[in-house]
Enzyme design. Structure first.
Site, PDB file in Angstrom:
ATOM      1  N   THR A  49      48.086  32.007  -0.067  1.00  0.00           N
ATOM      2  CA  THR A  49      48.854  31.159  -1.185  1.00  0.00           C
ATOM      3  C   THR A  49      49.522  29.859   0.039  1.00  0.00           C
ATOM      4  O   THR A  49      49.750  28.710  -0.504  1.00  0.00           O
ATOM      5  CB  THR A  49      49.862  31.813  -1.703  1.00  0.00           C
ATOM      6  N   SER A  90      44.323  36.802   0.749  1.00  0.00           N
ATOM      7  CA  SER A  90      44.341  38.405   1.678  1.00  0.00           C
ATOM      8  C   SER A  90      43.977  39.531   0.585  1.00  0.00           C
ATOM      9  O   SER A  90      43.841  40.543   1.177  1.00  0.00           O
ATOM     10  CB  SER A  90      45.674  38.438   2.001  1.00  0.00           C
ATOM     11  N   THR A  99      50.186  36.953   1.080  1.00  0.00           N
ATOM     12  CA  THR A  99      51.167  37.823   1.008  1.00  0.00           C
ATOM     13  C   THR A  99      50.957  39.238   0.419  1.00  0.00           C
ATOM     14  O   THR A  99      51.562  40.255   0.481  1.00  0.00           O
ATOM     15  CB  THR A  99      52.303  37.355   0.260  1.00  0.00           C
ATOM     16  N   ASP A 100      49.813  39.038  -0.308  1.00  0.00           N
ATOM     17  CA  ASP A 100      49.280  40.257  -1.101  1.00  0.00           C
ATOM     18  C   ASP A 100      48.973  41.517  -0.102  1.00  0.00           C
ATOM     19  O   ASP A 100      49.549  42.729  -0.219  1.00  0.00           O
ATOM     20  CB  ASP A 100      47.936  40.261  -1.832  1.00  0.00           C
ATOM     21  N   TYR A 103      45.608  28.144  -9.059  1.00  0.00           N
ATOM     22  CA  TYR A 103      45.608  27.624  -7.624  1.00  0.00           C
ATOM     23  C   TYR A 103      44.593  28.327  -6.801  1.00  0.00           C
ATOM     24  O   TYR A 103      44.254  29.451  -7.196  1.00  0.00           O
ATOM     25  CB  TYR A 103      46.784  27.562  -6.957  1.00  0.00           C
ATOM     26  N   LYS A 125      55.760  43.900   0.030  1.00  0.00           N
ATOM     27  CA  LYS A 125      56.072  43.121  -1.016  1.00  0.00           C
ATOM     28  C   LYS A 125      56.181  43.904  -2.323  1.00  0.00           C
ATOM     29  O   LYS A 125      55.426  44.858  -2.706  1.00  0.00           O
ATOM     30  CB  LYS A 125      54.516  42.469  -1.209  1.00  0.00           C
ATOM     31  N   GLU A 165      58.115  70.265  -2.673  1.00  0.00           N
ATOM     32  CA  GLU A 165      57.723  70.794  -3.920  1.00  0.00           C
ATOM     33  C   GLU A 165      56.307  71.186  -3.830  1.00  0.00           C
ATOM     34  O   GLU A 165      55.496  71.947  -4.844  1.00  0.00           O
ATOM     35  CB  GLU A 165      57.717  69.570  -4.884  1.00  0.00           C
TER      36      GLU A 165
HETATM   37  C1  SIN Z   1      49.897  34.792  -1.791  1.00  0.00           C
HETATM   38  O1  SIN Z   1      49.434  34.566  -0.270  1.00  0.00           O
HETATM   39  O2  SIN Z   1      50.964  34.872  -2.293  1.00  0.00           O
HETATM   40  C2  SIN Z   1      48.832  35.615  -2.593  1.00  0.00           C
HETATM   41  C3  SIN Z   1      47.384  35.314  -2.176  1.00  0.00           C
HETATM   42  C4  SIN Z   1      47.057  36.051  -1.318  1.00  0.00           C
HETATM   43  O3  SIN Z   1      47.539  37.236  -0.773  1.00  0.00           O
HETATM   44  O4  SIN Z   1      46.155  35.581  -0.412  1.00  0.00           O
END
Ligand code: SIN
Length: 334
Positions: free
Chosen positions: A17, A63, A96-97, A30, A169, A291
């Site tokens: 992103t 990602s 970020t994923d 997007y 995340k 457990e």
């Molecule tokens: C992001 O980057 O926030 C989401 C999409 C990705 O992980 O490429």
């Protein structure tokens, strides 16, 4: 005339992103990874006063499509840049994923001390209030900072610095989407200054026994995650046990599951599949024999690792050994 006092930072772009573009700035929709690295750098005010930048486009993916092939390219390129005396630090731009997975993977296979910083953004580059430029500014500043040496890969998002092993995340939207739930943030960025709160005393970098070469030679052992919940049956686990070399249970609570699922996992372990119990809760520590009778079942307790990070450690571990006791040793230390 270039300023010789500034560090030289290599920026390796992979998409995400942070490089995302909308068709219109008011649109939620997007495409991740649409913009090239030069576009991202041009959008950061004051970058030229922080560092000399050497930019490379390693990949252009969202990602969710990060792959073993890109991981291998990235790790080899980072290794070469770490050995290049003209480079002071490295930044990787990333979606970020799966950023936390790439950061953890690199923490185990890059046996170098040079600052390495992963960064992303929650808003596309074309959005009003895009967070990418500020995050990238902080990442370049951090990569040029002597205090970042020897800490393994760092993640910087929304002015927070995280260690690769700790970062997660924790939200699917919003710029404050990253946290280190177990051990807390590594520190914070204040403009171009890094302030660290803690040392990274978990195994990473030079202390790691894992290598990309061993992983490639072993064919990237297949490890799958099974998510536990009410009524989880045996069939998915039975299906995987003839196909995967390892199964990570994203267990309820303390890494637990239904009797049917635990019995299927015990059968898989008896057949030589490495079975790791982790927790779907997002924090805490899964210990042995609390457990679930791990000794009797032949299971491995996943410790503090999230299921997605346990999957990476198990894959690396299976490249070196099949022995559950040795694999447990990795989960106790890494
Ligand atoms: C992001 O980057 O926030 C989401 C999409 C990705 O992980 O490429």
């Amino acid at each position: 005339m270039p300023d010789a006092r500034l560090p030289t930072i290599a920026v390796l772009a992979t998409g995400g992103t942070i490089a995302g573009a909308q068709a219109e700035s008011a649109s939620h929709a997007y495409r991740a990874g649409a913009l090239a690295v030069g576009h991202l750098l041009d959008a950061v005010p004051g970058l030229g006063q922080l560092a000399h930048i050497q930019a490379e486009q390693v990949a252009s993916v969202g990602s969710q499509n990060m792959s073993h092939a890109v991981w291998a390219d990235l790790a080899q390129r980072i290794d070469a840049l770490c050995s290049d005396p003209s480079i002071d630090g490295i930044v990787v731009t990333h979606g970020t994923d799966t950023l936390e997975e790439t950061a953890y993977f690199l923490s185990l296979v890059i046996r170098q001390d040079k600052p390495l910083v992963l960064v992303g953004a929650m808003r596309p580059a074309t959005a009003p209030g895009a967070d990418g430029p500020a995050n990238l500014y902080h990442a370049v500043a951090l990569a040029g900072c002597a205090a970042a040496r020897g800490r393994g890969p760092l993640v910087v998002m929304n002015e927070d610095i995280h260690y690769a092993r700790e970062v997660q995340k924790i939200a699917c939207a919003g710029i404050n989407a990253f946290a280190s739930p177990n051990r807390g943030r590594a520190g914070v960025m204040r403009s171009a200054q890094a302030c660290f709160f803690s040392r990274n005393d978990t195994v990473h970098g030079r202390a790691s026994v894992f290598t990309l070469q061993a992983l490639q030679a072993a064919g990237w052992p297949r490890v799958e995650v099974v998510h536990a919940g009410v009524g989880l049956g045996a069939d998915l686990i039975d299906f995987l046990s003839s196909r995967a070399r390892g199964i990570v249970l994203a267990g309820v609570g303390d890494g637990n599951a239904t009797n049917a699922a635990l019995q299927a996992l015990q059968r898989a372990a008896a057949d030589g599949v490495a079975v790791v119990r982790a927790s779907r809760t997002g924090s805490g520590r899964v210990g042995r024999n609390i457990e679930v009778d791990d000794d009797a079942a032949g299971f491995i307790a996943g410790g503090e690792l999230s299921p997605q990070k346990a999957r990476i450690l198990l894959m690396l571990g299976l490249a070196l050994t099949q022995d559950p006791a040795e694999l447990q040793g990795f989960f106790d230390r890494y």
